[in-house]
Design an enzyme around this catalytic site. Structure first.
Site, PDB file in Angstrom:
ATOM      1  N   ASN A   9     106.253  49.494 -41.072  1.00 54.10           N
ATOM      2  CA  ASN A   9     107.556  50.027 -40.666  1.00 54.10           C
ATOM      3  C   ASN A   9     108.033  50.983 -41.756  1.00 54.10           C
ATOM      4  OD1 ASN A   9     110.096  50.523 -39.654  1.00 54.10           O
ATOM      5  ND2 ASN A   9     110.934  48.531 -40.228  1.00 54.10           N
ATOM      6  N   LYS A  11     110.580  52.946 -41.788  1.00 54.58           N
ATOM      7  CA  LYS A  11     112.040  53.042 -41.886  1.00 54.58           C
ATOM      8  C   LYS A  11     112.461  54.509 -42.036  1.00 54.58           C
ATOM      9  CE  LYS A  11     112.073  48.361 -43.710  1.00 54.58           C
ATOM     10  NZ  LYS A  11     112.671  47.385 -44.632  1.00 54.58           N
ATOM     11  N   HIS A  94     115.132  44.420 -35.695  1.00 58.50           N
ATOM     12  CA  HIS A  94     114.910  44.366 -37.138  1.00 58.50           C
ATOM     13  C   HIS A  94     116.195  43.946 -37.852  1.00 58.50           C
ATOM     14  CE1 HIS A  94     113.994  45.608 -41.249  1.00 58.50           C
ATOM     15  NE2 HIS A  94     112.720  45.552 -40.894  1.00 58.50           N
ATOM     16  N   GLU A  96     117.665  44.962 -40.357  1.00 54.00           N
ATOM     17  CA  GLU A  96     118.556  46.055 -40.750  1.00 54.00           C
ATOM     18  C   GLU A  96     119.374  46.549 -39.565  1.00 54.00           C
ATOM     19  OE1 GLU A  96     115.420  47.328 -44.226  1.00 54.00           O
ATOM     20  OE2 GLU A  96     115.569  48.549 -42.413  1.00 54.00           O
ATOM     21  N   GLU A 166     111.298  37.359 -40.018  1.00 58.22           N
ATOM     22  CA  GLU A 166     111.825  38.016 -41.208  1.00 58.22           C
ATOM     23  C   GLU A 166     112.775  37.082 -41.950  1.00 58.22           C
ATOM     24  OE1 GLU A 166     112.530  42.606 -40.654  1.00 58.22           O
ATOM     25  OE2 GLU A 166     113.740  41.485 -39.222  1.00 58.22           O
ATOM     26  N   GLY A 172     112.608  43.316 -49.247  1.00 59.44           N
ATOM     27  CA  GLY A 172     112.948  44.266 -50.284  1.00 59.44           C
ATOM     28  C   GLY A 172     113.296  43.649 -51.620  1.00 59.44           C
ATOM     29  N   SER A 211     108.403  40.872 -47.228  1.00 59.30           N
ATOM     30  CA  SER A 211     107.866  41.528 -48.430  1.00 59.30           C
ATOM     31  C   SER A 211     106.393  41.225 -48.655  1.00 59.30           C
ATOM     32  CB  SER A 211     108.681  41.139 -49.679  1.00 59.30           C
ATOM     33  OG  SER A 211     109.978  41.688 -49.612  1.00 59.30           O
TER      34      SER A 211
END
Length: 244
Positions: A9, A11, A94, A96, A166, A172, A211
């Site tokens: 991904n 992003k 996702h 985010e 996730e 991150g 991650s």
């Protein structure tokens, strides 16, 4: 046997020229037959990326889509627009998108249905925040996210669904769960689906999205219920992504 998936991904990263350069590097060194390799460039680079990878085993997928077929939704992309340029798979939910753009379970259920109705495969993301883990409510939360998105769907749709777990606390941050911890929740997720339909549970590909990188991928992917990875930062570097 479930096939492994390694999905990158990208992003909001990589210009058009940088996208071309990275795909060239991947094409020159990747020719897997036993692993599904996916990359998700930005919307503006999708069509060129599809053409560039047409002679490879790399599938170009979308990072998001809108639930409506068309209309006054400035800046959004519909399912048939993705299909028209050769995209067959889309990431939905996702962390985010949930955190920064307010996407709720109800919105994500609509997006999932729209994608499936239009013949797209869905990589559906879900997971808990650190506070949920600390309060030991994490599995209750992820089960709720899954129920809200999928439990109205016919069983035939499951052939076009991939799950991506996730643990948001790890994205991150480098604070990846140990392989054993990651395996445990993947096992619990598969058991959750087995309580509903054993055939769905055994065929369902469940990716880890916390991650994963070139250092920890081998140990994570060796776990029996981890069927691949949704890779963020490490997918932006050709050498790291190839190692995974």
């Amino acid at each position: 046997m479930r096939k492994k998936i390694v999905a990158g991904n990208w992003k909001m990263n990589k210009t058009a020229s940088e996208t071309t350069e990275l795909i060239d590097a991947l094409k020159n060194q990747l020719n897997p037959s036993d692993v599904e390799v996916m990359i998700a460039p930005t919307f503006v680079n999708l069509q060129a990326a599809v053409k560039q990878t047409s002679d490879s085993h790399i599938e170009v997928i979308a990072q998001n889509m809108h639930q409506a077929q068309s209309g006054a939704y400035t800046g959004e992309i519909a399912a048939d627009m993705l299909k028209d340029i050769g995209v067959q798979t889309v990431i939905i939910g996702h962390s985010e998108r949930r955190a920064y753009f307010g996407e709720t379970d109800a919105i994500l259920a609509e997006k999932t249905k729209a994608a499936l109705d239009n013949g797209l495969r869905v990589v559906f993301c879900f997971g808990e925040e650190l506070a949920d883990r600390q309060s030991e409510k994490h599995f209750e939360l992820v089960a709720s996210q899954l129920k809200n998105a999928f439990f109205a769907l016919p069983s035939s749709d499951w052939n076009n669904i991939v799950l991506a777990y996730e643990p948001v606390r790890a994205i991150g941050t480098g604070e990846t769960a140990s392989p054993e911890q990651a395996q445990q929740i993947h096992y619990e997720l598969r058991a959750f689906f087995a309580s509903i339909d054993e055939n769905i549970a055994q065929g369902l590909q469940i990716l880890y999205g916390g991650s994963m990188n070139a250092t920890n991928a081998e140990a994570l992917l060796a776990q029996p219920d981890i069927d691949g990875g949704l890779i963020g930062g490490a997918s932006l570097n050709a050498d790291d992504f190839i190692k995974i």
